[in-house]
Design a protein around this motif. Sequence first.
Motif, PDB file in Angstrom:
ATOM      1  N   ASP A   1       0.408 -40.720 -16.126  1.00  0.00           N
ATOM      2  CA  ASP A   1       0.685 -39.962 -17.353  1.00  0.00           C
ATOM      3  C   ASP A   1      -0.608 -39.779 -18.127  1.00  0.00           C
ATOM      4  O   ASP A   1      -1.452 -40.666 -18.169  1.00  0.00           O
ATOM      5  N   GLY A   2      -0.748 -38.613 -18.729  1.00  0.00           N
ATOM      6  CA  GLY A   2      -1.914 -38.357 -19.558  1.00  0.00           C
ATOM      7  C   GLY A   2      -3.113 -37.817 -18.806  1.00  0.00           C
ATOM      8  O   GLY A   2      -4.092 -37.416 -19.415  1.00  0.00           O
ATOM      9  N   ILE A   3      -3.058 -37.789 -17.492  1.00  0.00           N
ATOM     10  CA  ILE A   3      -4.163 -37.243 -16.710  1.00  0.00           C
ATOM     11  C   ILE A   3      -3.956 -35.734 -16.570  1.00  0.00           C
ATOM     12  O   ILE A   3      -2.869 -35.271 -16.251  1.00  0.00           O
ATOM     13  N   ALA A   4      -4.989 -34.959 -16.790  1.00  0.00           N
ATOM     14  CA  ALA A   4      -4.899 -33.502 -16.764  1.00  0.00           C
ATOM     15  C   ALA A   4      -4.962 -32.973 -15.334  1.00  0.00           C
ATOM     16  O   ALA A   4      -5.858 -32.219 -14.969  1.00  0.00           O
ATOM     17  N   ILE A   5      -3.991 -33.368 -14.510  1.00  0.00           N
ATOM     18  CA  ILE A   5      -3.994 -32.981 -13.098  1.00  0.00           C
ATOM     19  C   ILE A   5      -3.772 -31.480 -12.923  1.00  0.00           C
ATOM     20  O   ILE A   5      -4.326 -30.862 -12.021  1.00  0.00           O
ATOM     21  N   ASP A   6      -2.963 -30.886 -13.801  1.00  0.00           N
ATOM     22  CA  ASP A   6      -2.693 -29.452 -13.699  1.00  0.00           C
ATOM     23  C   ASP A   6      -3.976 -28.641 -13.898  1.00  0.00           C
ATOM     24  O   ASP A   6      -4.264 -27.724 -13.132  1.00  0.00           O
ATOM     25  N   ARG A   7      -4.761 -29.004 -14.894  1.00  0.00           N
ATOM     26  CA  ARG A   7      -6.027 -28.304 -15.151  1.00  0.00           C
ATOM     27  C   ARG A   7      -6.957 -28.459 -13.951  1.00  0.00           C
ATOM     28  O   ARG A   7      -7.603 -27.516 -13.520  1.00  0.00           O
ATOM     29  N   LEU A   8      -7.026 -29.643 -13.381  1.00  0.00           N
ATOM     30  CA  LEU A   8      -7.881 -29.900 -12.219  1.00  0.00           C
ATOM     31  C   LEU A   8      -7.478 -29.001 -11.051  1.00  0.00           C
ATOM     32  O   LEU A   8      -8.334 -28.377 -10.414  1.00  0.00           O
ATOM     33  N   MET A   9      -6.186 -28.904 -10.769  1.00  0.00           N
ATOM     34  CA  MET A   9      -5.737 -28.100  -9.626  1.00  0.00           C
ATOM     35  C   MET A   9      -5.998 -26.621  -9.855  1.00  0.00           C
ATOM     36  O   MET A   9      -6.454 -25.913  -8.945  1.00  0.00           O
ATOM     37  N   VAL A  10      -5.722 -26.123 -11.063  1.00  0.00           N
ATOM     38  CA  VAL A  10      -5.969 -24.705 -11.368  1.00  0.00           C
ATOM     39  C   VAL A  10      -7.464 -24.407 -11.295  1.00  0.00           C
ATOM     40  O   VAL A  10      -7.878 -23.401 -10.702  1.00  0.00           O
ATOM     41  N   ASP A  11      -8.287 -25.278 -11.873  1.00  0.00           N
ATOM     42  CA  ASP A  11      -9.741 -25.059 -11.828  1.00  0.00           C
ATOM     43  C   ASP A  11     -10.260 -25.097 -10.393  1.00  0.00           C
ATOM     44  O   ASP A  11     -11.119 -24.288 -10.017  1.00  0.00           O
ATOM     45  N   PHE A  12      -9.756 -26.016  -9.580  1.00  0.00           N
ATOM     46  CA  PHE A  12     -10.198 -26.114  -8.190  1.00  0.00           C
ATOM     47  C   PHE A  12      -9.812 -24.855  -7.409  1.00  0.00           C
ATOM     48  O   PHE A  12     -10.640 -24.296  -6.680  1.00  0.00           O
ATOM     49  N   ALA A  13      -8.572 -24.397  -7.573  1.00  0.00           N
ATOM     50  CA  ALA A  13      -8.132 -23.166  -6.901  1.00  0.00           C
ATOM     51  C   ALA A  13      -9.003 -21.977  -7.333  1.00  0.00           C
ATOM     52  O   ALA A  13      -9.417 -21.166  -6.493  1.00  0.00           O
TER      53      ALA A  13
ATOM     54  N   GLN B   1       0.859 -25.494 -11.583  1.00  0.00           N
ATOM     55  CA  GLN B   1       1.400 -25.566 -12.930  1.00  0.00           C
ATOM     56  C   GLN B   1       0.251 -25.346 -13.898  1.00  0.00           C
ATOM     57  O   GLN B   1      -0.796 -25.987 -13.785  1.00  0.00           O
ATOM     58  N   LEU B   2       0.440 -24.428 -14.823  1.00  0.00           N
ATOM     59  CA  LEU B   2      -0.606 -24.178 -15.798  1.00  0.00           C
ATOM     60  C   LEU B   2      -0.611 -25.280 -16.846  1.00  0.00           C
ATOM     61  O   LEU B   2       0.443 -25.712 -17.309  1.00  0.00           O
ATOM     62  N   PRO B   3      -1.792 -25.738 -17.219  1.00  0.00           N
ATOM     63  CA  PRO B   3      -1.848 -26.735 -18.280  1.00  0.00           C
ATOM     64  C   PRO B   3      -1.419 -26.095 -19.598  1.00  0.00           C
ATOM     65  O   PRO B   3      -1.586 -24.890 -19.787  1.00  0.00           O
ATOM     66  N   PRO B   4      -0.850 -26.875 -20.497  1.00  0.00           N
ATOM     67  CA  PRO B   4      -0.446 -26.310 -21.776  1.00  0.00           C
ATOM     68  C   PRO B   4      -1.643 -25.744 -22.530  1.00  0.00           C
ATOM     69  O   PRO B   4      -2.726 -26.315 -22.509  1.00  0.00           O
ATOM     70  N   GLY B   5      -1.433 -24.613 -23.161  1.00  0.00           N
ATOM     71  CA  GLY B   5      -2.466 -23.988 -23.982  1.00  0.00           C
ATOM     72  C   GLY B   5      -2.085 -24.078 -25.451  1.00  0.00           C
ATOM     73  O   GLY B   5      -1.032 -24.606 -25.799  1.00  0.00           O
ATOM     74  N   PRO B   6      -2.917 -23.505 -26.307  1.00  0.00           N
ATOM     75  CA  PRO B   6      -2.652 -23.602 -27.736  1.00  0.00           C
ATOM     76  C   PRO B   6      -1.335 -22.932 -28.149  1.00  0.00           C
ATOM     77  O   PRO B   6      -0.704 -23.345 -29.110  1.00  0.00           O
ATOM     78  N   ALA B   7      -0.909 -21.913 -27.416  1.00  0.00           N
ATOM     79  CA  ALA B   7       0.321 -21.203 -27.780  1.00  0.00           C
ATOM     80  C   ALA B   7       1.549 -21.702 -27.005  1.00  0.00           C
ATOM     81  O   ALA B   7       2.620 -21.126 -27.112  1.00  0.00           O
ATOM     82  N   THR B   8       1.372 -22.757 -26.223  1.00  0.00           N
ATOM     83  CA  THR B   8       2.465 -23.279 -25.411  1.00  0.00           C
ATOM     84  C   THR B   8       3.479 -23.997 -26.292  1.00  0.00           C
ATOM     85  O   THR B   8       3.122 -24.854 -27.098  1.00  0.00           O
ATOM     86  N   GLU B   9       4.738 -23.621 -26.128  1.00  0.00           N
ATOM     87  CA  GLU B   9       5.813 -24.280 -26.864  1.00  0.00           C
ATOM     88  C   GLU B   9       6.037 -25.673 -26.286  1.00  0.00           C
ATOM     89  O   GLU B   9       5.835 -25.888 -25.093  1.00  0.00           O
ATOM     90  N   PRO B  10       6.509 -26.611 -27.108  1.00  0.00           N
ATOM     91  CA  PRO B  10       6.805 -27.949 -26.581  1.00  0.00           C
ATOM     92  C   PRO B  10       7.824 -27.880 -25.438  1.00  0.00           C
ATOM     93  O   PRO B  10       8.825 -27.183 -25.530  1.00  0.00           O
ATOM     94  N   GLY B  11       7.536 -28.572 -24.349  1.00  0.00           N
ATOM     95  CA  GLY B  11       8.433 -28.595 -23.192  1.00  0.00           C
ATOM     96  C   GLY B  11       8.296 -27.406 -22.262  1.00  0.00           C
ATOM     97  O   GLY B  11       8.909 -27.363 -21.201  1.00  0.00           O
ATOM     98  N   GLN B  12       7.483 -26.414 -22.634  1.00  0.00           N
ATOM     99  CA  GLN B  12       7.305 -25.221 -21.798  1.00  0.00           C
ATOM    100  C   GLN B  12       6.469 -25.573 -20.575  1.00  0.00           C
ATOM    101  O   GLN B  12       5.450 -26.253 -20.683  1.00  0.00           O
ATOM    102  N   VAL B  13       6.910 -25.121 -19.406  1.00  0.00           N
ATOM    103  CA  VAL B  13       6.176 -25.328 -18.164  1.00  0.00           C
ATOM    104  C   VAL B  13       6.053 -23.973 -17.474  1.00  0.00           C
ATOM    105  O   VAL B  13       7.066 -23.329 -17.184  1.00  0.00           O
ATOM    106  N   ASP B  14       4.821 -23.546 -17.238  1.00  0.00           N
ATOM    107  CA  ASP B  14       4.579 -22.272 -16.568  1.00  0.00           C
ATOM    108  C   ASP B  14       3.905 -22.523 -15.230  1.00  0.00           C
ATOM    109  O   ASP B  14       3.021 -23.371 -15.111  1.00  0.00           O
ATOM    110  N   LEU B  15       4.344 -21.769 -14.230  1.00  0.00           N
ATOM    111  CA  LEU B  15       3.734 -21.817 -12.902  1.00  0.00           C
ATOM    112  C   LEU B  15       2.992 -20.518 -12.661  1.00  0.00           C
ATOM    113  O   LEU B  15       3.448 -19.445 -13.060  1.00  0.00           O
TER     114      LEU B  15
END
Length: 187
Positions: A28-40, A55-69
């Motif tokens: 928990d707390g590790i930014a694995i989503d950002r790592l995978m998107v950046d690597f791709a 999975q896209l990491p949450p951005g500034p406009a991301t609603e709580p609980g929102q998950v985007d692929l």
Amino acid sequence: MPVAHPAADPDLAARINAFDLAALVYDDGIAIDRLMVDFAHTLTQAGRRVGGIAQLPPGPATEPGQVDLIDLMSGEIRPLKQRLGPGAASCTLDGGALAAASTGIRRAVAARVDLVVISKFSKQEIAGGGFRAEFAAAVEAGLPVLTSVKRSQIGGWLAFTGGLGTLLDGRMDILADWWAETRRRRA
């Protein structure tokens, strides 16, 4: 027709290069989503064909609980959860979005991309659902596969893979080293 997977098919297990199947281990707390998107993105910029979903990491406009692929071949972004409104008690997982994401993974396998990314191996897959069949299809096709698995769910991952594959620490340098070795072995 069910798709075989390494733990159930000894012949398939014998054909798999275990190094081509990698899971980034995270807590928990590790930014694995950002790592995978950046690597791709890095591989795509280097001329490699990367497909699947991340999975896209949450951005500034991301609603709580929102998950985007994001579909890494088409660039299409899909919300994975339904917006049921405040106080909703039912499951928010959007089955249609899950099906669309699975199509993106299958399209990547059919295109024989250089790397298939499947954002996570989690409780859904451990229970026999989620992207389990897509993982198996990518492995059967002999393609390198990258995913992530939460440290607490490594046992489920190892049961699914029959102990095959490589577990990686969630760091860009380790991921880059894995990719370089994978490319060298496949050359």
